[in-house]
Design an enzyme around this catalytic site. Sequence first.
Site, PDB file in Angstrom:
ATOM      1  N   GLU A 327       0.847  -1.194   0.000  1.00 48.86           N
ATOM      2  CA  GLU A 327       0.000   0.000   0.000  1.00 48.86           C
ATOM      3  C   GLU A 327       0.883   1.245   0.000  1.00 48.86           C
ATOM      4  O   GLU A 327       1.767   1.381   0.852  1.00 48.86           O
ATOM      5  CB  GLU A 327      -0.882   0.048   1.250  1.00 48.86           C
ATOM      6  CG  GLU A 327      -2.008  -0.947   1.272  1.00 48.86           C
ATOM      7  CD  GLU A 327      -2.930  -0.727   2.477  1.00 48.86           C
ATOM      8  OE1 GLU A 327      -4.086  -1.149   2.393  1.00 48.86           O
ATOM      9  OE2 GLU A 327      -2.494  -0.144   3.488  1.00 48.86           O
ATOM     10  N   CYS A 328       0.655   2.154  -0.914  1.00 48.10           N
ATOM     11  CA  CYS A 328       1.331   3.446  -0.976  1.00 48.10           C
ATOM     12  C   CYS A 328       2.853   3.272  -0.914  1.00 48.10           C
ATOM     13  O   CYS A 328       3.468   2.840  -1.874  1.00 48.10           O
ATOM     14  CB  CYS A 328       0.810   4.370   0.115  1.00 48.10           C
ATOM     15  SG  CYS A 328       1.170   6.117  -0.177  1.00 48.10           S
TER      16      CYS A 328
END
Length: 436
Positions: A327-328
């Site tokens: 994520e990210c």
Amino acid sequence: MPAGLVISAPASGVGKTTLTLALARAWRNRGLNVQCFKSGPDYIDPAFHAAATGRASVNVDSWAMDRGTIAHLVGRGTDADVVLAEGSMGLFDGVAARGVSGTGATADIAEMLGWPVLLVIDPSGQAQTAAAIAAGLRDYRAGVRLAGVVLNRVASPRHEDLVRRALNDAGIAVFGALPRHAEISLPKRHLGLVQAEEQAEIGKLIDEAARFVAEHVDLDAVLRSAASWSPQPAANGMNVTPPGQRIALARDATFSFIYPHMLEAWRAAGAEISIFSPLADEAPDASADVCWLPGGYPELHAGKIAANARFRSGLRAFADTRPVHGECGGYMVLGTALTDADGIRHEMTGLLGLETSFAKRRMHLGYRLAALAAPMPGHQVGARLRGHEFHYSTIVAQPDTPLAVVHDATGAVIAETGSRRGQATGTFFHLIAEDR
């Protein structure tokens, strides 16, 4: 029976977090059990709440979560004496289009739970106008009740008197006024985010804030203004499917941005979580069946990540046979390369073709609704995932198969689709909930 209160303000940067932490610690010092929540998608503040109260805090979000999920999460406050929900931005600030149970505004949570709002007002550069702002917030939405006001960063006794008189004339209770006190300001970093675990002096900072607020605010009056709250049993829980039975979770100064309620939901569903540190050159647990790399600050540690051969080779070997999701910041590390703010290009793990750069910073911020075009750990094709994106990196290349069709809160399609290659997947948004 717990007493519930929402801490909000007309805008960001007024002092909501400092006041929330100070009240929580001051009441805890009096022997009360205090439970905190964070309204909205900010994943930093819950760790500060936990430091102040000794109890885990989670996010509640009306755009991403239904009422049953919110009731389930808030139910952890049943055994507390005081329950505080810290707002985000201004009281009524949310997105234009309604989400699952609201627009993401703090006012949604206040109305849903029936808790009155304690407003933090910064009257810098104004006097009687502060009362007009408070009265406007009080009267803007019928279902939202105002408990009163705490003034912050008051310039002088004369200034305080002018504002107090105007608020009293408007029928708004003033519980206290805080003079300017820079020593209790929470520090910021290049993203405006500093985590609780990064601050060795966090306990002393919260103690000082509690002492300062107790000196200038009528804590008993604030407590009396809170609503007696009898939580209703939630009809259902989180309805979250863990990404695997045994999850290897990256967790250190680089990988730390994951919503606490997600981890709790994974564990509640029977999953085991095995922590490893890429910064310490550790590889994911070979006995795990999925690896998850949360967001964080890969740009601050890109050189070290690039040099940590054991982590990189171990992650690649893991991905040969089992799913890996980022994520990210975790997504960036799964990519080919990351260019830091100084323009230095660092090789990442190469599980995805994504290449990102911080050399030319541009903020990407907002809610995201993703319809999966390919499966990712815990979610099948067609699943609708709700999350939030916040980063300054730009995409140099994103050549792999798109993971999802991603919309912002207005319904506009955005370019940050996420990626899939083999067993590796990644998204720029941080997952909050799945539509049921």
